[in-house]
Design an enzyme around this catalytic site. Structure first.
Site, mmCIF file in Angstrom:
data_model
loop_
_atom_site.group_PDB
_atom_site.id
_atom_site.type_symbol
_atom_site.label_atom_id
_atom_site.label_comp_id
_atom_site.label_asym_id
_atom_site.label_seq_id
_atom_site.Cartn_x
_atom_site.Cartn_y
_atom_site.Cartn_z
ATOM 1 N N LYS A 85 0.841 -1.207 0.000
ATOM 2 C CA LYS A 85 0.000 0.000 0.000
ATOM 3 C C LYS A 85 0.878 1.261 0.000
ATOM 4 O O LYS A 85 0.668 2.168 -0.796
ATOM 5 C CB LYS A 85 -0.898 -0.002 1.254
ATOM 6 C CG LYS A 85 -1.577 1.322 1.528
ATOM 7 C CD LYS A 85 -2.439 1.279 2.751
ATOM 8 C CE LYS A 85 -1.827 1.864 3.989
ATOM 9 N NZ LYS A 85 -1.569 3.310 3.985
ATOM 10 N N ASN A 86 1.871 1.281 0.890
ATOM 11 C CA ASN A 86 2.688 2.493 1.011
ATOM 12 C C ASN A 86 3.667 2.652 -0.149
ATOM 13 O O ASN A 86 4.307 3.690 -0.279
ATOM 14 C CB ASN A 86 3.454 2.492 2.338
ATOM 15 C CG ASN A 86 2.517 2.685 3.519
ATOM 16 O OD1 ASN A 86 1.337 2.985 3.330
ATOM 17 N ND2 ASN A 86 3.029 2.494 4.724
ATOM 18 N N CYS B 34 -4.872 12.944 12.092
ATOM 19 C CA CYS B 34 -5.670 11.732 11.941
ATOM 20 C C CYS B 34 -5.589 10.965 13.235
ATOM 21 O O CYS B 34 -4.989 11.428 14.197
ATOM 22 C CB CYS B 34 -5.194 10.894 10.768
ATOM 23 S SG CYS B 34 -3.687 10.042 11.123
ATOM 24 N N ARG C 299 0.280 14.677 12.864
ATOM 25 C CA ARG C 299 0.804 14.491 11.512
ATOM 26 C C ARG C 299 0.900 15.787 10.706
ATOM 27 O O ARG C 299 0.238 15.955 9.682
ATOM 28 C CB ARG C 299 -0.013 13.430 10.767
ATOM 29 C CG ARG C 299 -0.001 12.103 11.486
ATOM 30 C CD ARG C 299 -0.656 11.011 10.712
ATOM 31 N NE ARG C 299 0.254 10.369 9.780
ATOM 32 C CZ ARG C 299 -0.070 9.306 9.069
ATOM 33 N NH1 ARG C 299 -1.267 8.785 9.178
ATOM 34 N NH2 ARG C 299 0.791 8.754 8.250
ATOM 35 N N ILE D 154 2.559 18.596 8.120
ATOM 36 C CA ILE D 154 3.265 18.407 6.845
ATOM 37 C C ILE D 154 4.290 19.525 6.636
ATOM 38 O O ILE D 154 4.638 19.879 5.523
ATOM 39 C CB ILE D 154 2.284 18.319 5.640
ATOM 40 C CG1 ILE D 154 1.367 19.546 5.570
ATOM 41 C CG2 ILE D 154 1.484 17.046 5.671
ATOM 42 C CD1 ILE D 154 0.640 19.661 4.231
ATOM 43 N N ASP D 155 4.766 20.074 7.775
ATOM 44 C CA ASP D 155 5.710 21.189 7.698
ATOM 45 C C ASP D 155 6.987 20.821 6.938
ATOM 46 O O ASP D 155 7.537 21.644 6.204
ATOM 47 C CB ASP D 155 6.053 21.693 9.111
ATOM 48 C CG ASP D 155 6.566 20.574 10.011
ATOM 49 O OD1 ASP D 155 5.974 19.477 9.991
ATOM 50 O OD2 ASP D 155 7.566 20.786 10.708
ATOM 51 N N ASP E 240 4.189 0.729 11.953
ATOM 52 C CA ASP E 240 2.986 0.083 11.408
ATOM 53 C C ASP E 240 2.821 -1.358 11.888
ATOM 54 O O ASP E 240 1.820 -1.999 11.566
ATOM 55 C CB ASP E 240 3.015 0.120 9.868
ATOM 56 C CG ASP E 240 2.703 1.510 9.321
ATOM 57 O OD1 ASP E 240 2.381 2.396 10.118
ATOM 58 O OD2 ASP E 240 2.789 1.697 8.093
ATOM 59 N N ILE F 165 7.427 7.120 16.952
ATOM 60 C CA ILE F 165 7.145 7.826 15.686
ATOM 61 C C ILE F 165 5.863 8.665 15.777
ATOM 62 O O ILE F 165 5.849 9.828 15.400
ATOM 63 C CB ILE F 165 7.038 6.839 14.498
ATOM 64 C CG1 ILE F 165 8.246 5.899 14.448
ATOM 65 C CG2 ILE F 165 6.853 7.596 13.173
ATOM 66 C CD1 ILE F 165 9.551 6.515 14.031
ATOM 67 N N ARG G 26 -8.960 0.273 4.509
ATOM 68 C CA ARG G 26 -8.022 1.220 3.898
ATOM 69 C C ARG G 26 -6.725 0.528 3.472
ATOM 70 O O ARG G 26 -6.069 0.970 2.535
ATOM 71 C CB ARG G 26 -7.653 2.322 4.899
ATOM 72 C CG ARG G 26 -8.694 3.398 5.067
ATOM 73 C CD ARG G 26 -8.133 4.529 5.914
ATOM 74 N NE ARG G 26 -6.749 4.770 5.560
ATOM 75 C CZ ARG G 26 -5.756 4.930 6.416
ATOM 76 N NH1 ARG G 26 -5.978 4.927 7.706
ATOM 77 N NH2 ARG G 26 -4.522 5.123 6.001
HETATM 78 C C1 UD1 Z 1 4.283 6.838 6.168
HETATM 79 C C2 UD1 Z 1 3.391 5.631 5.986
HETATM 80 C C3 UD1 Z 1 2.805 5.213 7.321
HETATM 81 C C4 UD1 Z 1 3.919 4.966 8.328
HETATM 82 C C5 UD1 Z 1 4.848 6.176 8.409
HETATM 83 C C6 UD1 Z 1 6.067 5.944 9.285
HETATM 84 C C7 UD1 Z 1 2.522 5.937 3.751
HETATM 85 C C8 UD1 Z 1 1.314 6.158 2.908
HETATM 86 N N1 UD1 Z 1 2.310 5.983 5.079
HETATM 87 O O1 UD1 Z 1 3.467 7.897 6.662
HETATM 88 O O2 UD1 Z 1 2.070 4.011 7.115
HETATM 89 O O3 UD1 Z 1 3.348 4.736 9.595
HETATM 90 O O4 UD1 Z 1 5.323 6.531 7.095
HETATM 91 O O5 UD1 Z 1 6.768 4.824 8.860
HETATM 92 O O6 UD1 Z 1 3.605 5.688 3.268
HETATM 93 N N2 UD1 Z 1 6.285 14.562 10.528
HETATM 94 C C9 UD1 Z 1 6.376 15.902 10.814
HETATM 95 N N3 UD1 Z 1 6.308 16.800 9.774
HETATM 96 C C10 UD1 Z 1 6.151 16.405 8.482
HETATM 97 C C11 UD1 Z 1 6.065 15.030 8.192
HETATM 98 C C12 UD1 Z 1 6.128 14.130 9.251
HETATM 99 O O7 UD1 Z 1 6.508 16.298 11.969
HETATM 100 O O8 UD1 Z 1 6.091 17.271 7.587
HETATM 101 C C13 UD1 Z 1 6.306 13.583 11.631
HETATM 102 C C14 UD1 Z 1 4.985 12.839 11.762
HETATM 103 O O9 UD1 Z 1 4.035 13.571 12.511
HETATM 104 C C15 UD1 Z 1 5.404 11.569 12.443
HETATM 105 C C16 UD1 Z 1 6.791 11.313 11.842
HETATM 106 O O10 UD1 Z 1 7.235 12.561 11.328
HETATM 107 O O11 UD1 Z 1 5.513 11.776 13.816
HETATM 108 C C17 UD1 Z 1 6.797 10.276 10.743
HETATM 109 O O12 UD1 Z 1 5.974 10.663 9.698
HETATM 110 P P1 UD1 Z 1 6.223 10.262 8.168
HETATM 111 O O13 UD1 Z 1 7.450 9.414 8.064
HETATM 112 O O14 UD1 Z 1 6.133 11.478 7.351
HETATM 113 O O15 UD1 Z 1 4.977 9.350 7.898
HETATM 114 P P2 UD1 Z 1 3.997 9.399 6.677
HETATM 115 O O16 UD1 Z 1 4.767 9.642 5.421
HETATM 116 O O17 UD1 Z 1 2.851 10.279 7.000
#
Ligand code: UD1
Length: 430
Positions: A22-23, A116, A121, A123-124, A305, A327, A397
């Site tokens: 999926k990812n 979520c 989460r 996206i900064d 995960d 995480i 999902r």
């Molecule tokens: C992806 C996976 C998800 C998995 C996660 C960590 C997909 C579709 N989803 O999610 O299943 O659990 O990796 O292995 O691939 N963070 C920030 N700012 C940002 C981005 C992330 O602070 O801009 C933080 C998040 O809140 C979290 C950590 O970084 O605490 C990890 O997030 P990230 O690796 O980005 O996970 P996703 O890409 O959302």
């Protein structure tokens, strides 16, 4: 919403063929629109998040066809750069479209994916990186506008190896002038899969899986054919179901070398494992052993995960275990439900102390998120009596026909559709 009705106590045994990750497939589908041509993606699982991504691609003007597990995306005619709120909100992974849309159209408008169930989460990291590459980002009333006449290659050092940010930067950098370097990127196998797909489309990317990824921008891109890597989290989930039900399972179409940290923990808990290039065989012990501590970490560490599924295993293991989540800040949501089933778990900050019990009792529970929901199904498979798991839309999902696969492996599990239940309820009332 649909629910699962499970009668526990049956061994999960037999063989199961894994679907594509999926990812892995989500960013690849998003990336396909940068090419402006036709991409054929094999091993594409049929699950809710993938279908939402396909619906978004169609909204943007792509032609999408599915034949079994092959999806064909023709992105020659994009008609809009706006991702409708209702679709964007349904799936956090819509954020993956930021990079590809900037690369292809120089603009994108979407609603902020927001938080979520498992944490805030933000996206900064995605936005800071795109800004450093020259994009203008505006946020207004939950809406996000990104524009860039021309992106410029630069060096981006990620404070945290975010999977999504790494992928977004890789995709945006396709159209950037010069070289983009991502220092301290995520190293997940899905990143390498994205690199392989993009290189097959004509991109020039090196370094996925290492401490630095370099993208040489501006290469002419074309359509390509690609087979998505196997889903290592689906693999771990089915192994967990076998491990906790004293079962014996052969996984086919697997990539055991991408699962070293997860497989090591199954071994530590007393499972016998044998691996070949694309197969994993697990035989569960009569009773799982406690494991001192599991800590979730970025790849190649233990995956967040798989945290929920292992919490279920720990609940039934002999002795005291500890699970530490590093995480996501809110990923222990299934603990109360497990406790209702008889588990002994104490939450201390970001760690859960678990004293294994001999038996869990079936009960009425709710899936709070995708992996937590899968963990409740696994608990139900091992528990005595009946477990009802509500709100399985979360599980849909990320798992392709979960109950069908589990039934083939000996589980007693039924999906009860909402309208059927309402019908039954009306019948009961009548
Ligand atoms: C992806 C996976 C998800 C998995 C996660 C960590 C997909 C579709 N989803 O999610 O299943 O659990 O990796 O292995 O691939 N963070 C920030 N700012 C940002 C981005 C992330 O602070 O801009 C933080 C998040 O809140 C979290 C950590 O970084 O605490 C990890 O997030 P990230 O690796 O980005 O996970 P996703 O890409 O959302």
């Amino acid at each position: 919403m649909d629910s699962y009705h499970i009668i526990g106590g049956k061994r999960i045994s037999g063989s199961h063929k894994l679907t594509g990750a999926k990812n892995g497939v989500l960013p690849i589908l998003a990336a396909s629109l940068v090419t402006g041509e036709t991409c054929t993606i094999h091993n594409c699982p049929d699950l809710l998040d993938v279908n939402t991504m396909l619906t978004i691609l169609k909204e943007l003007g792509c032609k999408v066809q599915r034949e079994k597990n092959t999806v064909i995306v023709d992105s020659s005619q994009l008609t809009q750069s706006y991702i409708p709120k209702v679709l964007g909100k349904e799936m956090r992974s819509s954020v993956f479209l930021l990079g590809p849309m900037l690369a292809r159209c120089g603009a994108v408008e979407m609603s902020h994916p927001g938080g979520c169930a498992i944490g805030a989460r933000p996206i900064d990291l995605h936005l800071k990186a795109l800004q450093k590459m020259g994009a203008k980002v505006e946020e207004e009333n939950e809406k996000l506008f990104c524009r860039a006449l021309k992106l410029k290659g630069t060096t981006i050092r990620l404070d945290f190896p975010s999977v999504g940010a790494t992928e977004n930067i890789m995709m945006a950098a396709l159209s950037a002038e010069g070289e983009t370097r991502i220092v301290h990127p995520a190293k997940e196998p899905e990143i390498e899969d994205l690199q392989n797909f993009l290189n097959a489309c004509g991109a020039s990317i090196v370094g996925a899986g290492t401490g630095e990824i370099v993208i040489s921008g501006g290469k002419p891109l074309h359509g390509a054919e690609h087979k998505v890597i196997p889903d290592r989290i689906e693999a771990g989930t089915f192994l967990a179901a076998a491990a906790v039900t004293k079962g014996e399972l052969l996984l086919e179409n697997a990539a055991p070398f991408q699962m070293a940290s997860t497989l090591a923990k199954f071994r530590e808990m007393g499972c016998s494992l044998r691996t070949e290039q694309d197969r994993i065989y697990l035989k569960a012990p009569q009773r799982l052993k406690a494991v001192k501590e599991i800590k979730t970490l970025p790849y190649p560490g233990f995956p967040t995960d798989m945290q929920s599924q292992f919490l279920t295993l720990m609940s039934l293991a002999d002795g005291q275990s500890k699970m530490t989540e590093t995480i996501f800040e809110n990923r222990f949501k299934q603990i109360d439900a497990l406790k209702n089933m008889g588990a002994q778990i104490e939450l201390q900050g970001c760690s859960a102390k678990v004293i294994g019990v001999e038996e869990l009792r079936g009960c009425h529970v709710e899936a709070k998120d995708l992996r937590g929901g899968a963990a409740m199904v696994i608990a139900g498979l091992a528990a005595s009596g009946e477990t009802i798991v509500e709100k399985i839309c979360h599980i849909d999902r990320g798992y392709d026909k979960f109950e069908v696969a589990l039934k083939n492996l000996g589980a007693r599990i039924e999906r009860i559709q909402e309208d059927e239940r309402e019908k039954n309820y009306k019948c009961e009332k009548a």
